[in-house]
Design a protein around this motif. Structure first.
Motif, PDB file in Angstrom:
ATOM      1  N   ALA A 233       3.991   3.418  -4.236  1.00 53.08           N
ATOM      2  CA  ALA A 233       3.803   4.733  -3.553  1.00 53.08           C
ATOM      3  C   ALA A 233       2.386   4.824  -3.076  1.00 53.08           C
ATOM      4  N   THR A 234       1.147   4.282  -3.800  1.00 47.11           N
ATOM      5  CA  THR A 234      -0.129   4.272  -3.452  1.00 47.11           C
ATOM      6  C   THR A 234      -0.401   3.503  -2.081  1.00 47.11           C
ATOM      7  N   LEU A 235       0.363   2.389  -2.151  1.00 48.12           N
ATOM      8  CA  LEU A 235       0.318   1.264  -1.163  1.00 48.12           C
ATOM      9  C   LEU A 235       0.801   1.608   0.327  1.00 48.12           C
ATOM     10  N   VAL A 236       1.805   2.317   0.154  1.00 46.76           N
ATOM     11  CA  VAL A 236       2.569   2.856   1.391  1.00 46.76           C
ATOM     12  C   VAL A 236       1.753   3.471   2.533  1.00 46.76           C
ATOM     13  N   GLN A 237       0.732   4.104   2.258  1.00 48.07           N
ATOM     14  CA  GLN A 237      -0.229   4.555   3.310  1.00 48.07           C
ATOM     15  C   GLN A 237      -0.956   3.840   4.068  1.00 48.07           C
ATOM     16  N   ALA A 238      -1.277   2.465   3.345  1.00 52.20           N
ATOM     17  CA  ALA A 238      -2.137   1.383   4.303  1.00 52.20           C
ATOM     18  C   ALA A 238      -1.666   0.180   3.727  1.00 52.20           C
ATOM     19  N   PRO A 239      -0.632  -0.576   3.770  1.00 47.94           N
ATOM     20  CA  PRO A 239      -0.087  -1.596   3.134  1.00 47.94           C
ATOM     21  C   PRO A 239      -0.899  -2.803   3.351  1.00 47.94           C
ATOM     22  N   SER A 240      -1.523  -2.987   4.543  1.00 51.70           N
ATOM     23  CA  SER A 240      -2.509  -4.356   4.536  1.00 51.70           C
ATOM     24  C   SER A 240      -3.805  -4.015   4.029  1.00 51.70           C
ATOM     25  N   GLN A 241      -4.213  -2.786   4.041  1.00 51.55           N
ATOM     26  CA  GLN A 241      -5.434  -2.622   3.343  1.00 51.55           C
ATOM     27  C   GLN A 241      -5.581  -2.480   1.639  1.00 51.55           C
ATOM     28  N   TYR A 242      -4.300  -1.913   1.413  1.00 49.57           N
ATOM     29  CA  TYR A 242      -4.473  -1.754   0.078  1.00 49.57           C
ATOM     30  C   TYR A 242      -3.449  -2.878  -0.898  1.00 49.57           C
ATOM     31  N   ASP A 243      -3.158  -3.971  -0.194  1.00 47.38           N
ATOM     32  CA  ASP A 243      -2.890  -4.921  -1.148  1.00 47.38           C
ATOM     33  C   ASP A 243      -3.694  -5.530  -2.018  1.00 47.38           C
TER      34      ASP A 243
END
Length: 757
Positions: A233-243
């Motif tokens: 759920a955290t990741l979905v906002q900025a998938p590339s950045q938050y990997d």
């Protein structure tokens, strides 16, 4: 009169017109009427206008509600393949099958559903598809400079994913609002939530929560824990950045903040017990797994191409949706030559299986970028041993310092700014500096007294800038950057190819030793700009990017003059001395097969070693990094391959030479055209009280007990009367001071240079 009455009277007085502006008072005109622009802008008129516009907007929205129909699902949902070709048109790889599995909502754990609602749209179960209050708040934040407009509900995001496109236009946003209202009327909330979770992009090529659960945790979505779901759920906002696998330390802190906010919101919504929340731990995802066909360097080349297209404004989601044909600038023969050079000069000498006897061999990572300086095309790139072993490309990583490969930029800035030494003499390749180790810099508000390799002194004590560059003398370049002024040097660095990043020590003399972060592409840009006589080169890997639904203008890799030709050619001539002069740090790459210039680099604690070198036809930067396996922690390279301390003159230099020899084989090995190079007049040491000519004797041992830097395989260090071949058949500038050498300590063996060298 009581206190309350007094206060009321004061308040009434404060609300009266100020003295001199009351009705009939002097200066008011005696009429009390509003004059000028105040007659047109009253609070009543402003509020009336606002409500009129609001009513008009509502009317437009109502009209659109009846005018706009729900469209068919967008074609982007039908993911296609991307095709990647080499420069000669042969296909390198194909990527992109639909990585999506539609799940019914009852296959997704309820607490995972609530995690997405908590962080994305707390009012989801009660709103009408559009949160007008949140939308107004987002618009207000944008108007007041507090951030981008937000307020999109889960319904709106589902509509955008399923029916519309990702483009950010007012028309698309209006359609999104209207269709969201209609979808909310037609569909039940669980259906909308399922649609949102099945269409959202999570990075790693994963569309939908099932693919995301497999990509990040190796499980089906129905087996996700709340901790795992909260991360997704955290990741979905900025998938590339938050990997998590590729995030920087600062980004990881932001991920944790958003992750914690998800759980706190769940507590506020009564969907999670506070005691349970406090006992939960962040669930780190597993390392990414390479898709089929991305073996060897192919995966890294695809990463580089997609990163470049993304930097041009094309969203990662649009790239992963497929339908692209990429033609790269990669020359398959040069690419093969680079891979062979790394294998033969580095990997064949490592024992990655013996963790007990050769532990450092497990930590070695290599990266390289090779560029044609005339076109700016990246013709070869090495990212690592493979995506399965190391997901992110070592050629693109920005978490290591470039060390003394930065020193030529200091010299270029000195020449470009016509800077002078502390005793007022022009800084040129023939200028004299004190080479005493640990000599405190003069003229800086920030104290700095760097140590040369093995604490050795150079010169007697004076030496030319040419000789200081050959031996990569820290004390000389630390003083030079003070003379030029660090902000001027940073400006030059950005002009010729480096990128500005948080933490750049722009006001500190330590910058001379390359204490900022950079990657091999940036350093290749710097050296290609020097090679191209000062014209700005921005290395590009994409030759063409074609898609039937959109057009992308190719990047322009060669720009205008970034620094003067005289400056660029002078620095190049100095760097030929680093390669050609006996005993110089880059002497190991000297060859009769080509004419070359270059610079070695080694960082503090021996975390990385670099060699940046070029011929008239080819610029190549090779680096090795010490990275603890399984983490991003930087570790020393000392002990690699059973040897001692490693620097730029070790593996990076040997890889560079093997590759360059093979890449230019059969080609026209040209000569540098350096007619505008200006080495400056030979200077005589000044024995005045000038700060630049006076060493700090208390901070370093006598010069007679130390010797200049050299690799065990290089020739002995030359005396002050040495000469060496340079471009056009001229000789290197003659030093005016004699170097005094002492015995070299036999242990530990030195294969590179000291930190910063």
């Amino acid at each position: 009169m009581g206190r309350a009455e007094v206060r009321k009277a004061q308040q009434r007085g404060a609300r009266r017109a100020p003295s001199g502006r009351a009705k009939g008072a002097k200066g008011s005109g005696g009429t009390g009427k509003r004059t000028g622009i105040r007659r047109f802008f009253t609070w009543k008129k402003i509020l009336g206008t606002f409500f009129a516009l609001a009513l008009l907007g509502m009317g437009v929205l109502v009209g659109l509600y009846f005018y706009v129909d729900e469209p068919d699902p967008n074609k982007q949902a039908l993911q296609q393949s991307n095709v990647y070709k080499y420069a000669d048109g042969t296909i390198m790889a194909t990527k992109g099958k639909v990585n999506r599995e539609i799940l019914p909502i009852d296959k997704i754990p309820m607490d995972v559903q609530e995690a997405f609602i908590a962080i994305e749209n707390k009012s989801f179960r009660s709103d009408g598809g559009v949160d007008f209050k949140g939308l107004a708040r987002g618009l207000w934040n944008t108007a007041t400079g507090r951030g981008k407009a937000g307020g999109s509900t889960i319904t709106q995001q589902y509509v955008k994913n399923y029916y519309l496109t990702q483009e950010q236009t007012p028309t698309r946003k209006l359609k999104e609002l209207v269709i969201s209202l209609k979808v909310d009327q037609r569909m039940k909330k669980p259906e909308i939530l399922a649609g949102y979770l099945n269409t959202s992009y999570f990075g790693r090529g994963a569309y939908g929560i099932q693919a995301a659960a497999q990509a990040y945790y190796g499980v089906d979505a129905e087996k996700l824990t709340l901790e795992q779901g909260a991360y997704l759920a955290t990741l979905v906002q900025a998938p590339s950045q938050y990997d998590w696998s590729t995030a920087s330390d600062d980004t990881k802190k932001r991920i944790k903040i958003r992750y914690d906010a998800t759980l706190v919101n769940m507590v506020d919504m009564k969907k999670l017990d506070e005691t349970k929340r406090q006992g939960m731990k962040f669930a780190e995802p597993m390392q990414p797994q390479p898709p089929a066909g991305m073996d060897g360097q192919k995966g890294y080349l695809v990463q580089a191409a997609e990163a470049e297209l993304n930097a041009q404004g094309v969203e990662k989601k649009l790239i992963d949706a497929g339908g692209w044909t990429f033609t790269l600038n990669i020359d398959p023969k040069k690419q093969e030559a680079l891979e062979t050079a790394v294998q033969e000069e580095l990997e064949s000498k490592l024992d990655r299986k013996d963790t007990k006897e050769r532990p450092q061999d497990q930590s070695v990572q290599a990266g390289a970028t090779s560029v044609d300086p005339k076109t700016g095309h990246i013709v070869a790139m090495y990212g690592g041993t493979g995506l399965k072993d190391h997901w992110s490309s070592n050629a693109l990583r920005k978490d290591y310092q470039p060390g003394s490969t930065f020193k030529p930029i200091v010299l270029a800035s000195a020449l470009e700014n016509a800077s002078k030494t502390q005793d007022g003499k022009p800084i040129t390749p023939n200028a004299l500096y004190d080479g005493t180790s640990k000599r405190p810099v003069v003229g800086s508000d920030i104290p700095f007294a760097p140590q040369n390799q093995e604490n050795r002194n150079f010169g007697d004590p004076m030496m030319t800038v040419q000789d200081a560059t050959n031996s990569s003398v820290n004390s000389v370049y630390a003083q030079m950057i003070v003379d030029v002024e660090p902000p001027n040097v940073k400006k030059t660095a950005l002009q010729i190819g480096m990128k500005d990043r948080e933490g750049w020590p722009a006001d500190k003399p330590a910058m001379a030793l390359g204490t900022m972060s950079a990657n091999t592409v940036e350093m290749a840009a710097v050296y290609a700009t020097l090679d191209n006589h000062g014209k700005k080169v921005t290395p590009t890997i994409i030759k063409k990017a074609e898609h039937k639904d959109r057009e992308v203008e190719p990047a322009q890799p060669v720009g205008t003059q970034a620094i003067s030709r005289r400056t660029a050619d002078t620095v190049t001539k100095v760097l030929t001395g680093v390669v050609n002069d006996d005993g110089a740090s880059g002497n190991k790459v000297r060859s009769s097969a080509y004419e070359a210039a270059g610079k070695t680099g080694t960082t503090e604690n021996n975390f990385s070693g670099w060699f940046a070198g070029y011929t008239p036809e080819l610029v190549t930067v090779v680096a090795i990094f010490g990275e603890e396996p399984g983490t991003a922690k930087q570790v020393t390279l000392t002990g690699t391959a059973g040897l001692g301390r490693l620097g730029g003159s070790s593996f990076p230099a040997t890889i560079w030479k093997a590759y360059t020899t093979a890449a230019l084989k059969g080609g026209n090995a040209g000569k540098f055209q350096l007619s505008e190079a200006d080495m400056g007049a030979v200077q005589t040491p000044s024995r005045s009280a000038s700060p630049s000519a006076t060493p700090s004797q208390s901070s370093s041992p006598p010069a007679a007990t130390n010797s200049p830097t050299q690799s065990p395989t290089t020739s002995p260090t030359p005396t002050a009367t040495k000469t060496g071949p340079t471009p056009s058949g001229t000789t290197s500038p003659t030093a005016t001071a004699t170097k005094t050498n002492g015995p070299k300590p036999p242990d530990p063996p030195v294969l590179g240079e000291h930190p910063g060298n």
